[in-house]
Write an enzyme that holds these catalytic residues in place. Structure first.
Site, PDB file in Angstrom:
ATOM      1  N   GLY A   1       0.453  -5.174   0.652  1.00 11.83           N
ATOM      2  CA  GLY A   1      -1.174  -5.204  -0.544  1.00 11.83           C
ATOM      3  C   GLY A   1      -0.730  -5.667  -1.974  1.00 11.83           C
ATOM      4  O   GLY A   1      -1.857  -5.890  -2.707  1.00 11.83           O
TER       5      GLY A   1
ATOM      6  N   GLY B   1       0.730  -1.502   0.250  1.00 12.92           N
ATOM      7  CA  GLY B   1       0.400  -0.044   0.264  1.00 12.92           C
ATOM      8  C   GLY B   1       0.784   0.946  -0.327  1.00 12.92           C
ATOM      9  O   GLY B   1       2.010   1.428   0.561  1.00 12.92           O
TER      10      GLY B   1
ATOM     11  N   ASP C   1      -2.151  -7.817   6.894  1.00 13.54           N
ATOM     12  CA  ASP C   1      -3.820  -7.968   6.423  1.00 13.54           C
ATOM     13  C   ASP C   1      -4.130  -7.850   5.325  1.00 13.54           C
ATOM     14  O   ASP C   1      -3.564  -8.745   4.651  1.00 13.54           O
ATOM     15  CB  ASP C   1      -4.089  -6.629   6.762  1.00 13.54           C
ATOM     16  CG  ASP C   1      -3.596  -5.046   5.286  1.00 13.54           C
ATOM     17  OD1 ASP C   1      -2.222  -5.624   5.319  1.00 13.54           O
ATOM     18  OD2 ASP C   1      -4.233  -3.980   5.036  1.00 13.54           O
TER      19      ASP C   1
ATOM     20  N   GLU D   1       4.458  -6.564   7.623  1.00 14.80           N
ATOM     21  CA  GLU D   1       3.965  -5.070   8.246  1.00 14.80           C
ATOM     22  C   GLU D   1       4.911  -5.181   9.666  1.00 14.80           C
ATOM     23  O   GLU D   1       4.830  -4.152   9.985  1.00 14.80           O
ATOM     24  CB  GLU D   1       2.419  -5.446   8.389  1.00 14.80           C
ATOM     25  CG  GLU D   1       1.660  -5.740   6.706  1.00 14.80           C
ATOM     26  CD  GLU D   1       1.888  -6.420   6.138  1.00 14.80           C
ATOM     27  OE1 GLU D   1       1.619  -6.424   5.041  1.00 14.80           O
ATOM     28  OE2 GLU D   1       2.807  -7.253   6.302  1.00 14.80           O
TER      29      GLU D   1
END
Length: 353
Positions: A116, A64, A147, A139
Site C-alpha cells: 500500500g 496496508g 494490488d 504480496e
C-alpha cells in the site's frame, strides 16, 4: 494523536503518515482523509505542491493494515461489502486520484515502502528515494496478489524485472526503484530536511534539482540477461525450470525464493502482470486488481499467509494447493471473475473518449 497529519502552509499541502510504530501502515480512515485533502487542494489556489512523508525513522509506509484484513478474511464470507472490501475500494480510488493529480505530488520514499505504500507513492509525479529506501510488492509471500496499481508499475519495468520482483518479493533499493520506474530521483536522507524547506519557496522541479544526486547503480538492470531469459516464460512452472537451469547463482536463489510462495498466488500474479501489460491505463488495471483482491479475500492462502508471517510468525505457511502442479486453470480464472454491481468501476480515460 492523528494517524495522518494534514496541514497547509507556505504553498504546500503536507501529508504525514503518522503511525510510526506500525511503519505507517495505511488503514481506511487514513485513506479517506488523504483523499479528502487531495480533492480539496486540487481546487485550492493556495496549494502549489503536495508533499507526502512518513513519521519516524523506519519508512514511508509498510503497506496496508493486514491484521485487520486477516480478521475479515477469517470470517469466511468476506467480499466487496466487508470492511476490507470497502477499504480497498476507497484505497484504489485514492491510487487513481494520485495517478492523475493535477498538481506536483512530491513523495519522500525514505526507508520501507511496501504494498500500500507503493500505492501512495508509485503513481505520483515526483517520487524521491534515499539510500535507506527498500521498495517492494511482497504480496505473494502472504498468499495475496500485488494490488494498489502495483501490477501497472510492475508490468512496465524494463524487460522482466517486474515479474522477478513480484514473484520473489525482491526488495528494490534506490537504484533499482528508479531503474524499474517506481521512483524518479535520488536524494540522500540527510538532505531531505533541506529539500522540504526549499519546496516552501521553489517549484518542485527546481527544489529537487538542487538536491538530487546521480542514482546508485541498479543491480537488477545489470542482471537483465538471466532475468529476461527466465521470466519471459508463459507459465510459473517454466519460469522455475529456467531459473533452476540457469548458471547465474542469483537465478538459483530466485527459484528457491519463488517456490516458498503461495502457488496459487504466483499463478494469479503472473496472469495479473501479463494482463496489466496490455491494459491502457492505471484506472483499467485498478478495476481488474479489485476483482482479484476480492477473490483473494475469500481464499485459504491469504488467511494462512498472514497467520504464518504476521500473527503466529512461524514462517511455515501450509499453502493449499501445496504445489504449482495442483493449481488448476479454473482456480486461477476464478480470481478474475466479474463482480457485477460490486465492480470498482473507475471510469477509465479510454472509456470516456
Amino acid at each position: 494523536m492523528s494517524e495522518v497529519v494534514i496541514e497547509k502552509r507556505d504553498g504546500l499541502g503536507l501529508i504525514t503518515l503518522n503511525r510510526p510504530k506500525a511503519i505507517n501502515a495505511l488503514n481506511h480512515p487514513m485513506a479517506l482523509a488523504i483523499t479528502d485533502a487531495l480533492r480539496a487542494w486540487a481546487e485550492d489556489d493556495e496549494v502549489r505542491t503536495v508533499v507526502v512523508t512518513g513519521a519516524g525513522e523506519r519508512g514511508l509506509c509498510a503497506g496496508g493494515d493486514i491484521v485487520a484484513i486477516h480478521a475479515d478474511a477469517r470470517s469466511g464470507d468476506a467480499g466487496a461489502d466487508s470492511p476490507t472490501g470497502v477499504f480497498w475500494r476507497d484505497e484504489y480510488i485514492l491510487n487513481a486520484l494520485i495517478g492523475r493529480y493535477s498538481k506536483p505530488y512530491v513523495v519522500i520514499m525514505d526507508g520501507i515502502v511496501m504494498g500500500g505504500g507503493v500505492g501512495l507513492s508509485g503513481h505520483g509525479s515526483h517520487r524521491i528515494v534515499t539510500e535507506r529506501s527498500k521498495v517492494g510488492m511482497p504480496e505473494v509471500g502472504i498468499g495475496f496478489i500485488p494490488d494498489v496499481g502495483g501490477t501497472y508499475l510492475l508490468a512496465r519495468t524494463p524487460g522482466e524485472i517486474g515479474t522477478h520482483v513480484a514473484l520473489t518479493t525482491a526488495r528494490m533499493g534506490a537504484g533499482d526503484a528508479i531503474a524499474a520506474g517506481f521512483a524518479d530521483y535520488y536524494v540522500p536522507s540527510d538532505r531531505i530536511p533541506a529539500l522540504l524547506d526549499a519546496l516552501r519557496t521553489a517549484t518542485a522541479d527546481a527544489a529537487i534539482a538542487e538536491f538530487a544526486e546521480p542514482a546508485p547503480e541498479s543491480e537488477l538492470l545489470g542482471q537483465r540477461d538471466w532475468i529476461d531469459a527466465c521470466y519471459s516464460a508463459d507459465t510459473v512452472e517454466e519460469i522455475v525450470a529456467r531459473l533452476q537451469a540457469h548458471d547465474a547463482p542469483e537465478a538459483s536463489k530466485a527459484a528457491s525464493d519463488l517456490l516458498a510462495k503461495s502457488p496459487v498466488a504466483l499463478k494469479v500474479t503472473l496472469r495479473s502482470l501479463r494482463a496489466a501489460r496490455d491494459l491502457p491505463s492505471l484506472d483499467a488495471v485498478l478495476n481488474e486488481e479489485y476483482r482479484v483482491s476480492i477473490a483473494s479475500l475469500g481464499s485459504h492462502d491469504l488467511v494462512e499467509g498472514i497467520r504464518a508471517q504476521v500473527i503466529d510468525k512461524d514462517r511455515n505457511p501450509q499453502w493449499r494447493p501445496a504445489t504449482l502442479a495442483e493449481v488448476t486453470d479454473e482456480q486461477v480464472a476464478a480470481y478474475f471473475a466479474e463482480l457485477g454491481d460490486k465492480e470498482l468501476g473507475l471510469a477509465t480515460p479510454e472509456a470516456q473518449q
